[in-house]
Design an enzyme around this catalytic site. Sequence first.
Site, short mmCIF file in Angstrom:
data_model
loop_
_atom_site.label_atom_id
_atom_site.label_comp_id
_atom_site.label_asym_id
_atom_site.label_seq_id
_atom_site.Cartn_x
_atom_site.Cartn_y
_atom_site.Cartn_z
N LYS A 23 -14.19 -22.21 45.65
CA LYS A 23 -14.05 -23.65 45.44
C LYS A 23 -14.21 -23.94 43.95
CE LYS A 23 -13.70 -27.32 48.28
NZ LYS A 23 -12.72 -27.37 49.39
N THR A 68 -14.29 -22.61 52.16
CA THR A 68 -14.55 -23.15 50.83
C THR A 68 -15.31 -24.47 50.90
OG1 THR A 68 -12.41 -24.31 50.68
CG2 THR A 68 -12.49 -22.02 49.91
N HIS A 264 -4.20 -29.02 11.76
CA HIS A 264 -3.61 -29.27 10.44
C HIS A 264 -3.60 -30.76 10.10
CE1 HIS A 264 -2.46 -25.11 10.18
NE2 HIS A 264 -1.74 -25.20 11.29
#
Length: 304
Positions: A23, A68, A264
């Site tokens: 899970k 799960t 940048h």
Amino acid sequence: MAHYHNDYKKNDEVEFVRTGYGKDMVKVLHIQRDGKYHSIKEVATSVQLTLSSKKDYLHGDNSDIIPTDTIKNTVHALAKFKGIKSIEAFAVNICQHFLSSFNHVIRTQVYVEEIPWKRLEKNGVKHVHAFIHTPTGTHFCEVEQLRSGPPVIHSGIKDLKVLKTTQSGFEGFIKDQFTTLPEVKDRCFAAQVYCKWRYHQCRDVDFEATWDTIRDVVLEKFAGPYDKGEYSPSVQKTLYDIQVVSLSQVPEIDDMEISLPNIHYFNIDMSKMGLINKEEVLLPLDNPYGKITGTVKRKLSSRL
């Protein structure tokens, strides 16, 4: 029309490399109440289990499967029973629960990241129960444990954005027919830090203090002294300096991986507007970006 062979149990042309299920992103806010003084830990946890059999894959036999949803509930229950002293300790508790409760679980992997809440404070007085979200670096950990061994613990920092407006340059690099980048002695240096380290021993380790120490090293080596800074000739040099100082200050860690995406900022040409822009107005560019990585470990002789 393609014909599919359904008798997979007789297929000897493939083999399992690794299996796992679990899970992801199980979220918990744990509140520790000591009278009117409250402390919090909000975490997102992902759990992966590997079982001794593959019959769920081979035959669709779910008799060994821990659902799960049960894994999610277990995370919630362990937060209730054990608390969350540190995310590393919480991850170890989860690993050990599944290994001790189910003999057919042979491997556990747990990832936990902490939501960065900070207690409100004013004039040195800390609020007893109010917090502010401060995204100045996310604390995460990865713990893996096999049935036959101890937990292997990694901790790390991610999403730590840093920027300095000077004391950085980039010169002396290779130039070929495709090079348009000019050398520069002074530039903005910005990065989003990802840093992960491995503990070689975990007994009596203060994981949160260690995390704070390494985060302080990252900031100190990036920024330098507060009154004058510290020059960086390359992102690579700054990255390496962070690693060397971290390993020297924290003897419990064995190796360190750092990734520094170079964000940048370019000077905007205002000449067509009749303006001279002396690195006062810059354009942030998200993509593309440079990405500098490095991993170091202690030499064997230094561990003895």
